[in-house]
Design a protein around this motif. Structure first.
Motif, PDB file in Angstrom:
ATOM      1  N   HIS A  16      48.915  56.806 -45.073  1.00  0.00           N
ATOM      2  CA  HIS A  16      50.097  55.926 -45.134  1.00  0.00           C
ATOM      3  C   HIS A  16      50.179  54.896 -44.016  1.00  0.00           C
ATOM      4  CE1 HIS A  16      51.680  58.191 -48.475  1.00  0.00           C
ATOM      5  NE2 HIS A  16      51.313  59.291 -47.827  1.00  0.00           N
ATOM      6  N   GLN A  17      49.201  54.862 -43.144  1.00  0.00           N
ATOM      7  CA  GLN A  17      49.331  53.956 -41.995  1.00  0.00           C
ATOM      8  C   GLN A  17      49.408  52.484 -42.398  1.00  0.00           C
ATOM      9  OE1 GLN A  17      46.060  54.195 -39.297  1.00  0.00           O
ATOM     10  NE2 GLN A  17      44.569  54.567 -40.906  1.00  0.00           N
ATOM     11  N   ALA A  18      48.830  52.153 -43.546  1.00  0.00           N
ATOM     12  CA  ALA A  18      48.864  50.752 -43.966  1.00  0.00           C
ATOM     13  C   ALA A  18      50.264  50.333 -44.395  1.00  0.00           C
ATOM     14  CB  ALA A  18      47.877  50.546 -45.119  1.00  0.00           C
ATOM     15  N   GLN A  19      50.994  51.256 -45.070  1.00  0.00           N
ATOM     16  CA  GLN A  19      52.333  50.899 -45.567  1.00  0.00           C
ATOM     17  C   GLN A  19      53.442  51.197 -44.572  1.00  0.00           C
ATOM     18  OE1 GLN A  19      50.855  53.708 -47.468  1.00  0.00           O
ATOM     19  NE2 GLN A  19      49.397  52.254 -48.327  1.00  0.00           N
ATOM     20  N   PHE A  20      53.230  52.189 -43.733  1.00  0.00           N
ATOM     21  CA  PHE A  20      54.319  52.631 -42.861  1.00  0.00           C
ATOM     22  C   PHE A  20      53.878  52.509 -41.407  1.00  0.00           C
ATOM     23  CE2 PHE A  20      57.089  55.564 -40.678  1.00  0.00           C
ATOM     24  CZ  PHE A  20      58.303  55.390 -41.324  1.00  0.00           C
ATOM     25  N   ASP A  21      54.684  51.802 -40.631  1.00  0.00           N
ATOM     26  CA  ASP A  21      54.297  51.561 -39.245  1.00  0.00           C
ATOM     27  C   ASP A  21      54.646  52.767 -38.367  1.00  0.00           C
ATOM     28  OD1 ASP A  21      53.643  50.567 -36.822  1.00  0.00           O
ATOM     29  OD2 ASP A  21      55.282  49.099 -36.718  1.00  0.00           O
ATOM     30  N   PHE A  22      53.711  53.722 -38.331  1.00  0.00           N
ATOM     31  CA  PHE A  22      53.949  54.937 -37.549  1.00  0.00           C
ATOM     32  C   PHE A  22      53.917  54.660 -36.046  1.00  0.00           C
ATOM     33  CE2 PHE A  22      52.519  56.940 -41.523  1.00  0.00           C
ATOM     34  CZ  PHE A  22      53.545  57.852 -41.687  1.00  0.00           C
ATOM     35  N   THR A  23      53.349  53.517 -35.674  1.00  0.00           N
ATOM     36  CA  THR A  23      53.189  53.262 -34.239  1.00  0.00           C
ATOM     37  C   THR A  23      54.530  53.013 -33.546  1.00  0.00           C
ATOM     38  OG1 THR A  23      52.815  50.927 -34.683  1.00  0.00           O
ATOM     39  CG2 THR A  23      50.852  52.326 -34.476  1.00  0.00           C
ATOM     40  N   ARG A  24      55.592  52.871 -34.352  1.00  0.00           N
ATOM     41  CA  ARG A  24      56.927  52.769 -33.737  1.00  0.00           C
ATOM     42  C   ARG A  24      57.326  54.096 -33.105  1.00  0.00           C
ATOM     43  NH1 ARG A  24      59.974  50.544 -39.024  1.00  0.00           N
ATOM     44  NH2 ARG A  24      58.395  51.878 -39.983  1.00  0.00           N
ATOM     45  N   PHE A  25      56.606  55.151 -33.464  1.00  0.00           N
ATOM     46  CA  PHE A  25      56.964  56.491 -32.998  1.00  0.00           C
ATOM     47  C   PHE A  25      55.826  57.127 -32.200  1.00  0.00           C
ATOM     48  CE2 PHE A  25      59.146  55.591 -36.989  1.00  0.00           C
ATOM     49  CZ  PHE A  25      60.465  55.789 -36.618  1.00  0.00           C
TER      50      PHE A  25
END
Lengths: 129, 425
Positions: free
Chosen positions: B113-122
């Motif tokens: 899901h890294q392409a659709q959801f910006d996990f780097t905010r967390f």
């Protein structure tokens, strides 16, 4: 000096250009979100100097900390100056322990807080309603 | 020493948050409130500035964000979850995983899901897993202090996440339970409706066999219902007595049509054939699992008389089911007040005289008195609906003439009932 009641429980007033919001006892419950909402309303109204007064708040718990972080975020996002005043020694210790004092200035009294903010208050005066 | 004090305060702050969290999850019925408070408690315990909590929707196979802090107003995103994601998340069993570049590559869910959801905010992803089932996820940002999460921090997060996971799971179980209960309620209501329609269809079939008494079973059902309501029966019992009224003559289905439709008073032999119908009705109704009690018994005994001269069992007084006594009165009242092939219906004055003569013999006063009250209330306009008057036809009752008749009868029957009970005492 204007004083008003916003909503049912959150008391706030505007002194010069600065808004003072009273944290009261509601901070440590979900109803404390009203305090955050009140601060956001003051910021939306153009105030860039904000004091949160803790004179009626004996203790701040985890919910209170989270809500206060929300207020810090809101102030930071619009470049407003924020001061917390009248905090108990215990609350100051908790803030220091959690590292929150990096983001917010603390003042012993509301008057001291307002004095600190006087420059910002003047800048934002008249831009609100 | 100062460090020890600080540690102690931190522990107290954490314990207080854990206690509050436990109380919140166990004691709040408002799911939204519970979730918001839980995230506040978790963020506030370690002074984490950003956080989001998503519930896993099993039906839609998606993680739906319910509450978000420090990222603007709302996180609109939903994260679809496939089998690989589920395996990847449940295998972590509520242990947090750091969202760093390496971890993103090592975890299937993050990779997917890294392409659709910006996990780097967390900084941290914590799957909420209860008994091997995913209930949601928590995403956490940096600590306000700027320090990275310590081992103790992770333990605290893990403990709190377990509590929150249980809260989400309880909510899901309750929702499932409510959905199943609602489904069962709908099924039950549907079955009841089918049962009632079937009963009505049977009542029509019975009445069609007897061309002179069309609508009789339906009316007996309604009169029975009115009497039972006047007697203070519950809604469930009233529904049951109405069914008994509809079906009381079902045994006539096995009686020859010629006997039922004889345009004259039938002879003794035919009469005895006709009198088989209550017992036959009992046989027909007994194998059916009715949703109401004693329907077959009420059909069997609707021709019993309180003086013991009825049929088929010759029961007396209290030996007769109260429901059968009601159906008996409703049946007789309808027979008296509708035209038959060999006689016209009787006047209400005659009916009152019949009640007076036969109460204590054919009819039980405990049902006659309430029925009289029900008729009286309609005539006096005390009821919203005029169901009896409607069934009897517009001109049958004359309130001016009939109210005094009924009042006299009620007074007499009540006084007799009083004397009888005094005598028994």
């Amino acid at each position: 000096m204007a004083e008003m009641l916003t909503g049912v429980t959150v008391r706030s007033r505007v002194v010069g250009g600065a808004a003072v919001v009273y944290a009261s006892d509601y901070l440590n419950k979900l109803s404390g979100e009203r305090i955050e909402r009140e601060c956001r309303l003051q910021l939306e109204a153009g105030r860039r100097a904000l004091v949160v007064n803790f004179r009626d708040t004996e203790l701040v718990n985890s919910i209170g900390v989270s809500i206060l972080m929300g207020i810090i975020d809101a102030a930071e996002s619009v470049g407003a100056q924020l001061v917390f005043s009248d905090m108990s020694a215990q609350t100051v210790e908790l803030f220091e322990m959690l590292g929150l004092t990096r983001f917010v200035a603390l003042a012993k009294t509301e008057a001291e807080a307002l004095a600190t903010l006087s420059g910002f208050a003047a800048a934002s005066q008249g831009s609100g309603h | 020493m100062a460090m020890q004090g600080s540690l102690q305060k931190k522990l107290l702050h954490t314990f207080a948050a854990l206690a509050d969290l436990g109380q919140e999850i166990a004691g709040t019925n408002d799911f939204e409130e519970m979730v918001r408070t839980s995230l506040h408690l978790l963020l506030g315990t370690l002074a984490i500035r950003k956080g989001a909590l998503a519930e896993y929707d099993e039906a839609e196979q998606a993680l739906k964000f319910i509450v978000v802090r420090g990222l603007g107003l709302q996180l609109q995103e939903e994260i679809p979850v496939d089998e690989d994601d589920l395996k990847s998340l449940t295998s972590l069993d509520s242990q947090g995983i750091a969202i760093s570049a390496e971890d993103t590559h090592s975890n299937q869910f993050l990779k997917n899901h890294q392409a659709q959801f910006d996990f780097t905010r967390f900084e941290l992803l914590i799957p909420l897993v209860v008994r091997g089932r995913l209930t949601g996820i928590i995403l956490l940002g940096k600590k306000a202090s700027g320090d990275s999460f310590s081992g103790e921090d992770l333990e605290t997060i893990h403990a709190m996440a377990r509590h929150i996971g249980v809260g989400l799971n309880t909510h899901r179980l309750m929702a499932e339970l409510e959905r199943k209960a609602e489904e069962n309620r709908r099924l039950y209501d549907g079955l009841r409706a089918i049962y009632k329609d079937t009963v009505r269809a049977f009542a029509s079939a019975i009445d069609l066999k007897d061309k002179y008494t069309q609508g009789h079973s339906e009316r007996v059902g309604r009169y029975s219902e009115i009497i039972a309501r006047e007697m203070g029966w519950s809604d469930e019992e009233i529904e049951g007595i109405a069914i008994a009224g509809y079906l009381h003559d079902i045994g006539k289905l096995v009686v020859e049509r010629d006997i039922i439709n004889a345009p004259y008073k039938i002879d003794a032999k035919k009469s005895s054939e006709l009198n088989r119908h209550p017992a036959a009705g009992y046989e027909i109704l007994s194998p059916i699992r009715h949703p109401y009690a004693d329907i077959p018994l009420m059909a069997r005994h609707h021709h019993e008389r309180v003086d013991g001269r009825g049929y088929p069992d010759g029961l007396k007084g209290d030996e007769i089911h109260i429901g059968a006594k009601i159906v008996n009165l409703a049946d007789s009242f309808d027979a008296m007040t509708t035209d038959r092939p060999y006689k016209r219906r009787r006047s209400f004055e005659d009916v009152v005289a019949d009640f007076r003569r036969n109460t204590g013999k054919q009819f039980a006063s405990e049902v006659v008195i309430p029925f009289c009250y029900a008729i009286l209330k309609e005539m006096e306009g005390q009821t919203k609906e005029r169901r009896i008057m409607k069934m009897l036809g517009r001109d049958y009752l004359n309130p001016e003439r009939d109210i005094p008749l009924l009042k006299d009868l009620i007074a007499e029957l009540e006084s007799e009932a009083l004397s009888a009970s005094a005598g028994n005492a």
